[in-house]
Design a protein around this motif. Structure first.
Motif, PDB file in Angstrom:
ATOM      1  N   HIS A 286       0.842  -1.212   0.000  1.00 31.64           N
ATOM      2  CA  HIS A 286       0.000   0.000   0.000  1.00 31.64           C
ATOM      3  C   HIS A 286       0.874   1.258   0.000  1.00 31.64           C
ATOM      4  O   HIS A 286       0.568   2.232  -0.698  1.00 31.64           O
TER       5      HIS A 286
ATOM      6  N   ILE B 136       0.969   4.255  -2.797  1.00 30.17           N
ATOM      7  CA  ILE B 136       0.803   5.671  -2.448  1.00 30.17           C
ATOM      8  C   ILE B 136       2.010   6.470  -2.919  1.00 30.17           C
ATOM      9  O   ILE B 136       1.885   7.576  -3.446  1.00 30.17           O
TER      10      ILE B 136
ATOM     11  N   TYR C 192       1.881   7.390  -6.509  1.00 25.46           N
ATOM     12  CA  TYR C 192       1.022   8.545  -6.746  1.00 25.46           C
ATOM     13  C   TYR C 192       1.737   9.845  -6.347  1.00 25.46           C
ATOM     14  O   TYR C 192       1.635  10.861  -7.042  1.00 25.46           O
TER      15      TYR C 192
END
Length: 306
Positions: A227, A231, A234
């Protein structure tokens, strides 16, 4: 004759002392320059891990090493000499070159954002038209893409480093810029290596003969890292838009003045000022990326017709 010889020795001694005194300032200059480029360093750190996502875990560190090696070579043998030469013979050319690099970052960032929100329907293709890519070819492609992005961020880092020492003696300029290149490359890619191998560290702690709390921590790292890397990818995309637009904005007096006014208006709220500036640059980066994409499409269309 003897007096002339000793006078020459005195001059050499004075020059050596002056150079030594000047070099005493190098650590402070390196620290100051590193602080100035900290934002770009964070962006570089956020962008890089996405280039090893989905590849063989056993090759992750090797890939990062390849990118780091090429990044350091580019900084030391290409960008530092280029900055010194341009700074001496054509200082006016540095800003336009950086702006072109900023436009490329905006284009890459826009392409990634566009792909997130655009779903292309699957089109049937003939089996002979399908090109298979081997893991080795994919690795080379990823490394090449990472180096292309890195060289633009590195160019901005070395340009800022030069701007901090352009009034210093030449030896100071060379030493400071080389030190900044080595320190930042080792710091960025060392941290990136730690990030991409964090899940392996978690597995080691979870499966080893450790205390229950340590094993629990290891399992938590394993669950969290996928995860976190998503992130971070991004964040890296946003960073490309932000940094690219900021490079261009600083090269245009009007937009540079607007950014400065925005920071001044929110100076009493430093965090809000930083966020507002980053958001404004990211939105501007999307617009610039869109314009560049349309230009690229137009050029391709003209080339196909011709």
């Amino acid at each position: 004759m003897a007096s002339g010889f000793f006078a020459l020795l005195d001059d050499i001694s004075a020059l050596v002392k002056a150079s030594a005194a000047s070099l005493d300032d190098v650590p402070a200059q390196v620290a100051k320059t590193t602080g100035k480029v900290s934002g770009i360093v964070i962006d570089d750190t956020a962008v890089t891990p996405k280039y090893v996502v989905g590849l063989d875990p056993s090759r992750e560190l090797a890939i990062i090493y390849q990118i780091a090696k090429k990044s350091l070579v580019n900084k030391l043998l290409l960008l530092t000499p280029a900055a010194l030469v341009l700074g001496y013979f054509a200082p006016w050319a540095i800003t336009p070159i950086l702006m072109v690099g900023g436009a490329y970052l905006c284009f890459e960032g826009y392409e990634k954002v566009h792909s997130l929100f655009t779903k292309h329907p699957a089109e049937p293709v003939e089996s002979e038209q399908v090109q298979q890519m081997t893991p080795e070819e994919l690795e080379k492609e990823r490394v090449a893409g990472a180096v292309r992005t890195d060289i633009i961020l590195s160019a901005e880092i070395m340009a800022i480093a030069y701007s901090q020492v352009n009034d210093q003696p030449l030896i100071n300029q060379v030493v400071v810029m080389a030190a900044v290149a080595v320190f930042i490359t080792v710091a960025v890619y060392g941290f990136v290596g730690l990030l991409v191998k964090a899940d392996d560290i978690g597995v080691h702690f979870a499966q080893g003969n450790y205390a229950p709390a340590t094993q629990k921590l290891g399992r938590g790292i394993v669950r969290f890292m996928p995860h976190f890397l998503t992130i971070l990818s991004y964040v890296g995309t946003a960073a490309m838009l932000w940094v690219g637009a900021e490079i261009i904005a600083h090269g245009i007096p009007f937009t540079n003045h607007l950014l400065h006014e925005l920071e001044q208006a929110l100076a009493h709220l430093p965090v809000v000022a930083w966020l507002a500036k980053a958001l404004a640059c990211a939105v501007g980066g999307l617009l610039i990326g869109f314009v560049v994409e349309q230009g690229v499409k137009l050029v391709k269309k003209v080339l196909r017709k011709s």
